[in-house]
Motif scaffolding. Structure first.
Motif, PDB file in Angstrom:
ATOM      1  N   MET A 536       0.833  -1.204   0.000  1.00  0.00           N
ATOM      2  CA  MET A 536       0.000   0.000   0.000  1.00  0.00           C
ATOM      3  C   MET A 536       0.870   1.258   0.000  1.00  0.00           C
ATOM      4  N   GLU A 537       1.949   1.229   0.741  1.00  0.00           N
ATOM      5  CA  GLU A 537       2.824   2.389   0.781  1.00  0.00           C
ATOM      6  C   GLU A 537       3.532   2.599  -0.545  1.00  0.00           C
ATOM      7  N   MET A 538       3.775   1.519  -1.282  1.00  0.00           N
ATOM      8  CA  MET A 538       4.406   1.652  -2.600  1.00  0.00           C
ATOM      9  C   MET A 538       3.489   2.348  -3.595  1.00  0.00           C
ATOM     10  N   MET A 539       2.180   2.272  -3.368  1.00  0.00           N
ATOM     11  CA  MET A 539       1.251   2.986  -4.243  1.00  0.00           C
ATOM     12  C   MET A 539       1.530   4.493  -4.251  1.00  0.00           C
ATOM     13  N   GLU A 540       2.088   4.983  -3.144  1.00  0.00           N
ATOM     14  CA  GLU A 540       2.380   6.417  -3.042  1.00  0.00           C
ATOM     15  C   GLU A 540       3.434   6.852  -4.047  1.00  0.00           C
ATOM     16  N   SER A 541       4.268   5.897  -4.491  1.00  0.00           N
ATOM     17  CA  SER A 541       5.363   6.251  -5.393  1.00  0.00           C
ATOM     18  C   SER A 541       4.911   6.385  -6.843  1.00  0.00           C
ATOM     19  N   LEU A 542       3.670   6.027  -7.149  1.00  0.00           N
ATOM     20  CA  LEU A 542       3.201   6.127  -8.533  1.00  0.00           C
ATOM     21  C   LEU A 542       3.125   7.597  -8.954  1.00  0.00           C
ATOM     22  N   PRO A 543       3.755   8.003 -10.059  1.00  0.00           N
ATOM     23  CA  PRO A 543       3.686   9.408 -10.507  1.00  0.00           C
ATOM     24  C   PRO A 543       2.259   9.793 -10.860  1.00  0.00           C
ATOM     25  N   THR A 544       1.847  10.946 -10.397  1.00  0.00           N
ATOM     26  CA  THR A 544       0.469  11.373 -10.668  1.00  0.00           C
ATOM     27  C   THR A 544       0.242  11.633 -12.153  1.00  0.00           C
ATOM     28  N   VAL A 545       1.306  12.003 -12.890  1.00  0.00           N
ATOM     29  CA  VAL A 545       1.130  12.216 -14.327  1.00  0.00           C
ATOM     30  C   VAL A 545       0.771  10.904 -15.016  1.00  0.00           C
ATOM     31  N   LEU A 547      -0.893   8.436 -13.506  1.00  0.00           N
ATOM     32  CA  LEU A 547      -2.292   8.197 -13.126  1.00  0.00           C
ATOM     33  C   LEU A 547      -3.231   9.058 -13.972  1.00  0.00           C
ATOM     34  N   GLY A 548      -2.853  10.314 -14.191  1.00  0.00           N
ATOM     35  CA  GLY A 548      -3.681  11.178 -15.025  1.00  0.00           C
ATOM     36  C   GLY A 548      -3.758  10.693 -16.457  1.00  0.00           C
ATOM     37  N   VAL A 734      -9.544   8.282  -9.637  1.00  0.00           N
ATOM     38  CA  VAL A 734      -8.085   8.273  -9.772  1.00  0.00           C
ATOM     39  C   VAL A 734      -7.423   9.084  -8.661  1.00  0.00           C
ATOM     40  N   MET A 735      -7.976  10.242  -8.337  1.00  0.00           N
ATOM     41  CA  MET A 735      -7.368  11.035  -7.274  1.00  0.00           C
ATOM     42  C   MET A 735      -7.578  10.350  -5.924  1.00  0.00           C
ATOM     43  N   GLY A 736      -8.701   9.672  -5.767  1.00  0.00           N
ATOM     44  CA  GLY A 736      -8.891   8.882  -4.558  1.00  0.00           C
ATOM     45  C   GLY A 736      -7.867   7.765  -4.458  1.00  0.00           C
ATOM     46  N   PHE A 737      -7.550   7.146  -5.594  1.00  0.00           N
ATOM     47  CA  PHE A 737      -6.518   6.106  -5.617  1.00  0.00           C
ATOM     48  C   PHE A 737      -5.169   6.669  -5.193  1.00  0.00           C
ATOM     49  N   ALA A 738      -4.888   7.927  -5.585  1.00  0.00           N
ATOM     50  CA  ALA A 738      -3.621   8.552  -5.209  1.00  0.00           C
ATOM     51  C   ALA A 738      -3.591   8.958  -3.742  1.00  0.00           C
ATOM     52  N   ALA A 787      -5.865  13.286  11.593  1.00  0.00           N
ATOM     53  CA  ALA A 787      -4.694  13.883  10.945  1.00  0.00           C
ATOM     54  C   ALA A 787      -4.405  13.208   9.606  1.00  0.00           C
ATOM     55  N   ALA A 788      -4.579  11.887   9.538  1.00  0.00           N
ATOM     56  CA  ALA A 788      -4.369  11.167   8.284  1.00  0.00           C
ATOM     57  C   ALA A 788      -5.345  11.647   7.209  1.00  0.00           C
ATOM     58  N   VAL A 789      -6.611  11.827   7.610  1.00  0.00           N
ATOM     59  CA  VAL A 789      -7.610  12.309   6.650  1.00  0.00           C
ATOM     60  C   VAL A 789      -7.256  13.714   6.167  1.00  0.00           C
ATOM     61  N   MET A 790      -6.810  14.572   7.084  1.00  0.00           N
ATOM     62  CA  MET A 790      -6.461  15.940   6.715  1.00  0.00           C
ATOM     63  C   MET A 790      -5.248  15.979   5.787  1.00  0.00           C
ATOM     64  N   ILE A 791      -4.278  15.120   6.029  1.00  0.00           N
ATOM     65  CA  ILE A 791      -3.124  15.064   5.124  1.00  0.00           C
ATOM     66  C   ILE A 791      -3.564  14.588   3.745  1.00  0.00           C
ATOM     67  N   GLY A 792      -4.453  13.605   3.719  1.00  0.00           N
ATOM     68  CA  GLY A 792      -4.992  13.167   2.436  1.00  0.00           C
ATOM     69  C   GLY A 792      -5.759  14.275   1.749  1.00  0.00           C
ATOM     70  N   MET A 793      -6.495  15.053   2.525  1.00  0.00           N
ATOM     71  CA  MET A 793      -7.226  16.182   1.959  1.00  0.00           C
ATOM     72  C   MET A 793      -6.263  17.221   1.389  1.00  0.00           C
TER      73      MET A 793
END
Length: 877
Positions: A536-545, A547-548, A734-738, A787-793
């Motif tokens: 799950m943490e590796m998903m963070e490394s996916l470039p948003t470009v 994903l877009g 897609v943004m939710g996935f990110a 705090a996790a939700v706010m960081i995601g926001m």
């Protein structure tokens, strides 16, 4: 014994090998390292704060000039010759020479900065004196009307040439630090060792007879158009007998022989009222509208789209009451009509096409705004050639620079009160100077710097009534292909788009991330958890470009093709998981032990795949039942009613209501009865109860939906409306996935940080693992979860590339989940490469960045306050 105690106090002790001394003091290296770390962390934190405030100050420094207005740079006042009645004036775009044209055809030039007289020519009017003058918006193509009913067309404009630095004529004298003259032209020094030569260019055509009866032309307006090989010339005239004529010449030039063929079209407008004293006449650039006005304020608007049969479309009173109409003219682009009155009023009218217009052509002149009024009659008006600026002058010599869109007076200039009606006024081509010249030879010239006239707090954050719009709106549209465009710099739709993208992505991300974190922390086997969490943490490394790109080119077409199945999946997936959970509970205990761990985890994916297949297979049936066989046509409002969709929307609320009623009535008795049943029987009974409640919820939801439909409510036009391929639904996916990895990782860490003693105490008191997780662990970790939700926001608010590529990039105020959007960050990314440095658009993009910065700051501040309250509650447990 005393000796042993003494040894202990001195840090010594006896062992099998003798007495050993223990050092109790911390080593110097540790102290130094600790102090360095302490200072390093402190300095690093302070540098972060300084960097944040530095960024804010930099952004503010770029933005502040938007609201600083303008500055008057120079003021000139002098007299020039000849002192004759003026017909027209003009200047060049470099503020170098001024041109005065008198009614007898004498054209003289003078140096704007010093008033030095330059070359002059006389147009061949055959000894006649012009009785009316009209010109194009560039002021260089001029039409003169005469008392014998003829019209002459002339081109009078500054000629600009760029010469080498050694081209200066011998004997040229200096006018100022920049300019020199040889008496005919002005030479200006420019960078690159070059000279800019500006001289007078003038020519006049042969006369054309317009009034067959030889009546004097008392009013004329003139426009040019077409292309180089097909130029057109349109003009409208009114003669002394009150006959109004519109004419157009169309010329075709053979590119090989250069032979020109001209076709003349002419038509007489419907008769004006007998005895009407015409004061103004205007013609649009397309020659499709003619405006004729008299002194009392009556404006006759003619529809001339059918050149052979023009018609009176509308009669309009610009100043109901005693106030008289003194000046009338177009703003740049001819969408706005300016009317000045004898009591100082300045009004702006737009020709719009409202419902029930009540006019012959369906258009109607509507009063849009009242500009700041003068204290004396308005006697002159000039509009900008580039934007929506204008200048008005009253009888007392007050000259006011204004801007229509922002509805503000930018500069207030002053000259001597007027003593004649032949005073001419103009706004320089670059909107950086105003020239006023009277028949006595007096010239007033002001140069100024007003870089951002269209920007106020109202135009940025409020509703503005733009040209061509039926009502005030929030609009962002920064550029167009022509100079007549009216820039629209409202940040409101961009702020709204940012919030819309954030809300829809969090609706998708928060349930999945938090439920996943709870499951991983409280129920998942440690061996599987050690694998799932890093993935799950590796998903963070996916470039948003990336994903877009996937969202725009792959996901958006799939969602459009299978939109019904996608919507059905929102219900099919949780229902399949719920059904699987009940069936799991009904399994024998030995089987659950045997399948626990990795097999159970794999079965979850099988269940999800099963739910997706059900949604895919039942998608067409779902679309036929709830959306009349075509969801896109339904969203457009072409077919069906809103009842099926209302039923779906109200179903979750109805289920919550039925569950509440059940819990408040027989819930306790039911739970007690359930405990008496066997382990395999209870889940099946509870499943039956759940199905019954679902059916009851369907009935309640249908009744409510039918009631809302009966009173005329239709959900279409709000959250659900016309379907666009790149829309907020795709962005939410897609943004939710990110965002999910951020929320999941931090929330799971917060849940794991809850002491095990609390879990043990809850389980010992008889609570189930699920009850322990929901009512003990989650409240205790709520500050970290929030705090996790706010960081995601925060991640969602600042996301750029996904929105740029997948959201359709449309800055609109619309909650429609099937429509696009544009966020503040996406707007900056899209438009900054095209923004000229320090232009209005450039500074507005920095204001967008500052707004995004402020939004993030406010959200984080509020989030921290709420987090601290959750933390205080957790300490009280």
């Amino acid at each position: 014994m005393a000796s042993d105690a003494n040894d202990a106090s001195n840090g010594t002790g006896k062992t099998a090998i003798g007495t050993v001394r223990r050092r109790k003091a911390t080593s110097a290296s540790v102290l130094v390292t600790d102090k360095i770390a302490d200072w390093g962390i402190t300095i690093g934190g302070l540098m972060v704060i300084v960097a944040v405030f530095g960024i804010m100050i930099f952004l503010a420094q770029v933005v502040v000039p938007l609201f600083q207005g303008g500055d008057l740079e120079t003021t000139r006042s002098y007299s020039v010759t000849p002192p004759k009645p003026l017909a027209w004036t003009s200047v060049d775009e470099y503020q170098t020479i001024g041109i005065r044209i008198t009614a007898d055809g004498q054209v003289s030039t003078f140096h704007l900065d010093t008033g030095t007289a330059l070359d002059s020519v006389t147009l061949d009017f055959g000894g006649a004196v012009a009785t009316a003058v009209g010109a194009t918006d560039k002021r260089n193509n001029i039409a003169f009307g005469f008392d014998d009913g003829t019209v002459r067309f002339a081109v009078i404009e500054p000629k600009v040439e760029i010469l080498t630095g050694d081209s200066l004529p011998v004997g040229a004298r200096e006018l100022n630090d920049r300019d020199l003259t040889d008496g005919t032209a002005v030479y200006s020094r420019i960078p690159g060792n070059q000279l800019r030569r500006i001289s007078l260019g003038a020519r006049v055509d042969e006369p054309q007879t317009i009034s067959e009866a030889g009546e004097a032309i008392i009013a004329i307006d003139y426009r040019t158009g077409g292309t180089v090989e097909r130029p057109t010339r349109s003009f409208v005239t009114i003669d002394a007998s009150g006959v109004a004529r519109i004419s157009r010449t169309e010329t075709q030039i053979n590119l090989l022989t250069r032979k020109a063929t001209t076709r003349v079209l002419s038509s007489t407008l419907p008769e004006l009222p007998a005895g009407m004293q015409v004061t103004n006449v205007l013609l649009t650039g397309q020659a499709d509208q003619v405006y004729v006005a008299n002194e009392t304020g009556d404006i006759y608007r003619y529809d001339t789209r059918d050149f052979a049969a023009p018609r009176l479309a509308e009669k309009f009173d610009a100043f109901p009451g005693e106030q008289r109409l003194t000046v009338m003219g177009f703003l740049n682009g001819e969408q706005g009509l300016i009317a000045g009155g004898s009591e100082g009023a300045v009004r702006v009218f737009y020709r719009l096409q409202p419902e029930n217009a009540g006019t012959e052509d369906g258009y109607k002149l509507i009063l849009i705004r009242e500009l700041e009024a003068h204290d004396a009659p308005v006697v002159n008006f000039a509009s900008s050639q580039r934007n929506k600026s204008l200048v008005t002058m009253d009888l007392n010599g007050n000259v006011w620079l204004r801007h229509n869109t922002s509805n503000q007076t930018l500069l207030k200039l002053k000259r001597e009160p007027l003593s004649d009606e032949g005073t001419q006024m103009l706004l320089a081509p670059r909107n950086d100077a105003v020239l006023v010249a009277d028949a006595g030879g007096q010239v007033n010239f002001w140069s100024f710097y007003v870089p951002h006239p269209e920007v106020t707090a109202q135009t940025i954050f409020g509703k503005v009534w733009y040209e061509g719009y039926l009502e005030p709106t929030y609009t962002w549209q920064s550029s167009s292909g022509t100079d007549v465009f009216e820039p629209k710099f409202s940040l409101t739709p961009l702020i709204f788009g940012t919030l819309k993208a954030t809300v829809y992505s969090l609706i998708f991300a928060i349930p999945i991330a938090l439920l996943g974190a709870i499951y991983t922390s409280e129920f998942l086997h440690s061996r599987i958890r050690s694998t799932v969490k890093p993935v799950m943490e590796m998903m963070e490394s996916l470039p948003t470009v990336v994903l877009g790109f996937i969202a725009a080119l792959l996901l958006a077409p799939i969602v459009e093709t299978w939109i019904a199945a996608v919507l059905l999946a929102f219900g099919a997936l949780p229902l399949s998981l719920m059904l699987a959970a009940y069936l799991w509970q009904a399994l024998p205990y030995q089987w659950k032990l045997r399948l626990d761990g990795i097999p159970k985890f794999c079965l979850m994916f099988v269940t999800v795949a099963f739910g997706c297949y059900i949604a895919y297979a039942a998608g067409p049936l779902f679309e036929n039942v709830f959306f009349y066989g075509d969801l896109k046509a339904w969203t457009n409002g072409d077919i069906g009613s809103g009842l099926p969709f209302l039923f779906l929307v109200l179903l979750p609320l109805s289920f919550l209501g039925v569950s509440y009623v059940f819990a408040r009535t027989i819930g306790t008795s039911y739970r007690l009865a359930l405990r008496e049943m066997s382990q395999s029987q209870a889940p099946l009974v509870d499943l039956a109860r759940w199905v019954a409640m679902l059916l009851a919820s369907c009935l309640v939801s249908y009744i409510l939906a039918a009631a809302l439909t009966a009173i005329g409510y239709d959900p279409r036009g709000g959250v659900v409306d016309t379907y666009v391929q790149r829309n907020a639904l795709v962005v939410g996916f897609v943004m939710g996935f990110a965002v999910i990895p951020n929320i999941y990782t931090l929330a799971e860490d917060a849940l794991n940080a809850v002491p095990s003693s609390l879990r043990a105490a809850s389980l010992a008191a008889g609570a189930t693992p699920w009850q322990t997780a929901m009512w003990v662990v989650l409240p205790t970790a709520m500050s970290g979860v929030f705090a996790a939700v706010m960081i995601g926001m925060g991640r969602a608010v600042g996301e750029t590339m996904i929105v740029v590529m997948a959201a359709g990039n449309t800055p609109i105020l619309d909650w429609n989940i099937f429509n696009g959007l544009r966020t503040l960050s996406a707007n900056i990314a899209v438009e900054l490469p095209e923004a000229v440095q320090f232009s209005t658009l450039y500074r507005m993009l920095f204001l967008a960045a500052l707004t995004l910065f402020a939004m993030t700051f406010v959200i984080n501040t509020v989030a921290e306050i709420i987090r601290q309250r959750f933390r205080k509650r957790a300490f009280q447990l």
